[in-house]
Design an enzyme around this catalytic site. Sequence first.
Site, PDB file in Angstrom:
ATOM      1  N   TYR A 153       2.053  11.100 -11.275  1.00 55.20           N
ATOM      2  CA  TYR A 153       2.608   9.748 -11.259  1.00 55.20           C
ATOM      3  C   TYR A 153       3.073   9.405 -12.666  1.00 55.20           C
ATOM      4  CZ  TYR A 153       2.733   4.615 -11.004  1.00 55.20           C
ATOM      5  OH  TYR A 153       3.105   3.295 -11.071  1.00 55.20           O
ATOM      6  N   ASP A 169       3.432  13.348 -20.168  1.00 56.55           N
ATOM      7  CA  ASP A 169       3.059  11.971 -19.878  1.00 56.55           C
ATOM      8  C   ASP A 169       1.552  11.867 -20.104  1.00 56.55           C
ATOM      9  OD1 ASP A 169       2.332   9.545 -18.903  1.00 56.55           O
ATOM     10  OD2 ASP A 169       3.416   9.722 -16.995  1.00 56.55           O
ATOM     11  N   LYS A 202      -2.035   2.634 -21.659  1.00 52.87           N
ATOM     12  CA  LYS A 202      -3.472   2.476 -21.390  1.00 52.87           C
ATOM     13  C   LYS A 202      -4.291   2.379 -22.688  1.00 52.87           C
ATOM     14  CE  LYS A 202      -2.957   3.775 -16.659  1.00 52.87           C
ATOM     15  NZ  LYS A 202      -2.165   4.799 -16.013  1.00 52.87           N
TER      16      LYS A 202
HETATM   17  C1  LIG Z   1      -0.663   4.484 -15.557  1.00 55.62           C
HETATM   18  C2  LIG Z   1       0.298   5.563 -15.725  1.00 55.62           C
HETATM   19  C3  LIG Z   1       1.669   5.302 -15.942  1.00 55.62           C
HETATM   20  C4  LIG Z   1       2.251   3.930 -15.858  1.00 55.62           C
HETATM   21  O1  LIG Z   1       1.768   3.070 -16.849  1.00 55.62           O
HETATM   22  P1  LIG Z   1       1.874   1.479 -16.609  1.00 55.62           P
HETATM   23  O2  LIG Z   1       1.308   0.892 -17.858  1.00 55.62           O
HETATM   24  O3  LIG Z   1       1.066   1.206 -15.380  1.00 55.62           O
HETATM   25  O4  LIG Z   1       3.297   1.159 -16.430  1.00 55.62           O
HETATM   26  C5  LIG Z   1       2.491   6.362 -16.215  1.00 55.62           C
HETATM   27  N1  LIG Z   1       2.027   7.622 -16.269  1.00 55.62           N
HETATM   28  C6  LIG Z   1       0.724   7.909 -16.065  1.00 55.62           C
HETATM   29  C7  LIG Z   1       0.264   9.321 -16.176  1.00 55.62           C
HETATM   30  C8  LIG Z   1      -0.181   6.898 -15.778  1.00 55.62           C
HETATM   31  O5  LIG Z   1      -1.456   7.207 -15.521  1.00 55.62           O
END
Ligand SMILES: *Cc1c(COP(=O)(O)O)cnc(C)c1O
Length: 435
Positions: A152, A247, A275
């Site tokens: 994701y 990511d 995060k």
């Molecule tokens: C949470 C998450 C996102 C999205 O971040 P948001 O702050 O919710 O927009 C993207 N990539 C990964 C791997 C994530 O865990």
Amino acid sequence: MRDTWSSEFDNQANQMWMARAQEVLPGGVNSPVRAFRAVGGSPIFVARAEGAYLHGVDGRRYIDYVGSWGPMILGHAAPEVVRAVQEAMTRGSSYGAPTSAEVEYAELITQLVPSIEMLRMTSSGTEAVMGALRVARGFTGRDLIVKFEGCYHGGADYLLVQAGSGLATFGVPTSAGVPAAIGGTTLVLPFNDLEAARALFAQRGKEIAALILEPVVGNMGVVPPEPGFLEGLRAITEEHGSLLVFDEVMTGFRVALGGAQALYGVTPDLSCFGKIVGGGLPVGVYGGRREIMQKVAPLGPVYQAGTLSGNPLAVAAGRATLEALRAPGVYEVLEQRSARLEAGLREVSKRCRVPVTLQRVGSMITPFFAAGPIRTWTDADRADRAAFGKWHAAMIHEGVHWPPAQFEAGFVSLAHTEAILDATIDAAGHAFAKV
Ligand SMILES: *Cc1c(COP(=O)(O)O)cnc(C)c1O
């Protein structure tokens, strides 16, 4: 679908708020997974949180493993973060002009993550990923993005896709509102399958701007990369002139101070953070090699902007968090505690004869209700969601706030003491007995 022992504690306060919420917020929430649709029952409406605990409007206290889905690695309302944000607030919350604090914060991040020579701050992980992939396209002059099934990367249209039929396919939108043509700019591969990646790049390598992945997947539950997988992707992308984008929105400063790239020793061209980097306030960061980041406006032709980007409160919270994480021994403590939880959960699930595969990297952990190992989305998809739902409801009953979906990671924080972890393991034993 709830049975009697779960509905008895699903008390009126949560249900009353859920009823009101559903009138004004789609599904009662501001982000879908919070609604408990995957497990049943009513979400806990939070009154406040402190350390490892959430306090619900129902008057109950819960040991929390959601941790805001990752940011709260120090625990909730960590005193150093609270202090930093309070102090920053007295100086004004946003200026729309540069600050020395954001420069110092950017310098700190480039020190902790050596692959980042230059970075841009955003207000969310989603925006960080969108910025990184736009600059990857701008830098390479190519259009296609490759992602892995089960990873994701936030809510961008072209990333809300899954594999169609066949081995390496154009993405099929998983959300209404995403035009097929936009899904078609993304190619989807199975995770941990280097051969599939090699075959795709052999065919279309010259069109591929970037390959993006969660170097440790958290968003199909915890799925680590197999030995050689990340190294192989590094070699393949390099060979074809495509950029490798990690990511690390979840893994950054979580699995190691320098993220998954430090843990596995593989250097991406670009990285995305979110995060933890915002310490519980809204922040994203993308960055990497200088020659690539020099394409970002106003230095280069790739436009990306944000009114609240580099927000002083978020920068203060993020800095306080990373400074705390730099203290010696922090990740060793997290590892020991998380290993204790893993071992305990494994033991109580075995005792109850519930077939559970525990997968963990550092302080990210998932109990898959399936035979392991879980290497791909196809493996994960075999999990018994109904059994997980029962276990989850029982955990809530026991006072443990575990992430309300099978395909998510639970997060251990520094506020989870051994006593709290042991209480969790006891609770999980009772919960497994009810599956
Ligand atoms: C949470 C998450 C996102 C999205 O971040 P948001 O702050 O919710 O927009 C993207 N990539 C990964 C791997 C994530 O865990």
